[in-house]
Enzyme design. Structure first.
Site, PDB file in Angstrom:
ATOM      1  CG  HIS A 125      -1.933   0.955   1.378  1.00 51.87           C
ATOM      2  ND1 HIS A 125      -1.723   2.264   1.719  1.00 51.87           N
ATOM      3  CD2 HIS A 125      -3.271   0.825   1.200  1.00 51.87           C
ATOM      4  CE1 HIS A 125      -2.892   2.898   1.751  1.00 51.87           C
ATOM      5  NE2 HIS A 125      -3.844   2.050   1.440  1.00 51.87           N
ATOM      6  CB  CYS A 366      -3.582   3.161  -1.706  1.00 56.96           C
ATOM      7  SG  CYS A 366      -4.760   4.446  -1.397  1.00 56.96           S
TER       8      CYS A 366
HETATM    9  N1  PLP Z   1      -1.975  -0.848   4.466  1.00 56.15           N
HETATM   10  C1  PLP Z   1      -2.933  -1.572   3.879  1.00 56.15           C
HETATM   11  C2  PLP Z   1      -2.609  -2.932   3.364  1.00 56.15           C
HETATM   12  C3  PLP Z   1      -4.233  -1.060   3.757  1.00 56.15           C
HETATM   13  O1  PLP Z   1      -5.180  -1.784   3.172  1.00 56.15           O
HETATM   14  C4  PLP Z   1      -4.497   0.238   4.262  1.00 56.15           C
HETATM   15  C5  PLP Z   1      -5.836   0.841   4.085  1.00 56.15           C
HETATM   16  O2  PLP Z   1      -6.539   0.549   3.156  1.00 56.15           O
HETATM   17  C6  PLP Z   1      -3.474   0.937   4.881  1.00 56.15           C
HETATM   18  C7  PLP Z   1      -2.226   0.367   4.964  1.00 56.15           C
HETATM   19  C8  PLP Z   1      -3.688   2.300   5.456  1.00 56.15           C
HETATM   20  O3  PLP Z   1      -4.571   2.225   6.531  1.00 56.15           O
HETATM   21  P1  PLP Z   1      -5.130   3.568   7.203  1.00 56.15           P
HETATM   22  O4  PLP Z   1      -5.674   4.397   6.075  1.00 56.15           O
HETATM   23  O5  PLP Z   1      -6.194   3.086   8.135  1.00 56.15           O
HETATM   24  O6  PLP Z   1      -4.000   4.225   7.886  1.00 56.15           O
END
Ligand code: PLP
Length: 408
Positions: A125, A366
């Site tokens: 991500h 993302c």
């Molecule tokens: N990492 C992964 C694999 C995710 O799916 C997400 C959110 O979709 C995030 C990080 C980021 O999470 P947050 O937006 O709750 O900080």
């Protein structure tokens, strides 16, 4: 099919599922983005504001004491959820992104220097890419990337080739949000430790599907967001091994994270408060405990088993659609299914499904570098939670046939 859970009864716990969208009953299949919240979590949020809204830790009046007790009880609940050795190693954050930035900006800036290498993977991500790129820009360290195969699995032999005495940090996703792949994190951790590197796991997606035990994993850091596990937005945790957290400088400066302040010098508070400057999301932290209690009540294994049934059913039905290709067919997967359709843009798919009350996610999720790996600009993603049903999967399939008829 799993018969331990009464899904219709469970659906009654989630008021939002009764919403009508474009004249149709809502079919919510965007759970990897965020899950819906059961009534007891909503009640915990309003209950805090209605009955004991007060700032924590510093007050001596009854409301402050009650709020502080509820806040710290939640921390203990979160400690149990990931099986952390102590509550001091559970830092309350604003979510996964916040946790990764905290580690990059404190551990990274203190212990990673020019020429050192940080390993991430192709399926990260953006929140597990950009903080490391920012660190590399500042410190002159180098980012290395583990490649994946066409099924969306990490190439572990390539990972081993990337490891060397220059590797100082490995930061990988436990479960991919775009593909659903469950990564072999225990193997990654032991191999990284063998060259002396520290490991952070991004548990944003794993936390709602898998049993978590940071001691068994032996990871150095683990981060997650509660909104992915039926809890509130804007809160999460960062677990870190005590020796590392002790050695790291604070992240943000302000109230709560100090022991003593003079204009000449400030000394810092103990763990976990050293990393918790300012007034936190008290209501959301308090309500997080209820989300985890709810998951426990249903049983994580029962939830996973129901979600796997939905995944299997959906995967088979999607494969029957001509011109549809699933992106991400790892052997080990959670209930996330991403796909593309020949000649039809993912955004158009999302818009048409929405007209039928079906909420899916479309786009790059993302994970732009991952989309580049597959030579696509995005996918349509359906992701299932405990309250989803086979009938809803059927509605998705029916909706996709309509999309094909209109645009195919
Ligand atoms: N990492 C992964 C694999 C995710 O799916 C997400 C959110 O979709 C995030 C990080 C980021 O999470 P947050 O937006 O709750 O900080």
């Amino acid at each position: 099919m799993n018969n331990k859970l009464d899904i219709n009864l469970i659906r009654n716990d989630f008021p939002i599922l009764k919403e009508v969208i474009n004249g149709k009953q809502l079919v919510y299949l965007d759970n990897a983005a965020t899950t819906q919240k059961p009534q007891l979590v909503l009640d915990a949020l309003t209950g805090y504001y209605e009955h004991y809204n007060a700032n924590i830790h510093r007050g001596i009046h009854q409301l402050a004491e009650k709020a502080t007790a509820a806040f710290e009880e939640s921390r203990l609940r979160l400690q149990k959820f990931i099986n952390a050795p102590s509550a001091e190693e559970v830092i309350l954050t604003y979510g996964t992104t916040d946790g990764i930035n905290l580690v990059a900006q404190t551990y990274g800036r203190s212990f990673i220097k020019e020429g050192d290498e940080i390993i991430i993977s192709t399926m990260e991500h953006h929140s597990n890419i950009v903080p490391w790129q920012m660190l590399c820009e500042e410190k002159g360290c180098v980012l290395r990337v583990i490649p994946i195969n066409d099924q969306g699995e990490l190439l572990m032999d390539e990972f081993e080739k990337l490891l060397s005495e220059r590797t100082k940090f490995v930061s990988v996703v436990h479960v991919s949000n775009a593909l659903g792949t469950i990564n072999p994190v225990k193997e990654i951790i032991s191999k990284a430790h063998a060259v002396g590197a520290k490991v952070l796991l991004d548990g944003a997606q794993a936390s709602s599907h898998l049993h978590l035990d940071v001691q068994d994993l032996d990871c150095d850091f683990y981060t997650l967001s509660l909104h992915k596990i039926y809890g509130p937005t804007g809160m999460g945790i960062l677990y870190g091994k005590r020796a590392l957290l002790d050695a790291m400088p604070p992240y943000r400066g302000g109230g709560e994270m100090i022991k003593e302040v003079t204009f000449a010098k400030t000394t810092y508070n103990e763990l976990p408060y050293k990393f918790e400057a300012g007034t936190p999301n008290i209501a959301d932290v308090v309500a997080a405990k209820y989300a985890l209690d709810y998951v426990d009540l249903l049983g994580k294994e029962n939830i996973a088993s129901h979600e796997n049934d939905l995944l299997e059913y959906a995967t088979a039905a999607l494969k029957e659609i001509d011109g549809l290709r699933i992106i991400g067919e790892a052997k080990e997967k959670v209930s996330v299914v991403s796909f593309v359709m020949n000649g039809i843009h993912h955004q158009d798919i999302g818009v048409i499904l929405d007209q039928h009350g079906i909420a899916v996610r479309t786009g790059h999720h993302c994970t732009q570098p991952l989309m580049n790996r597959f030579n696509i600009t995005g996918t349509t993603r359906a992701s299932f939670a405990v309250y989803n049903t086979i009938e809803e999967v059927d509605l998705l399939i029916k909706g996709l046939h309509k999309v094909k008829k209109m645009l195919g």
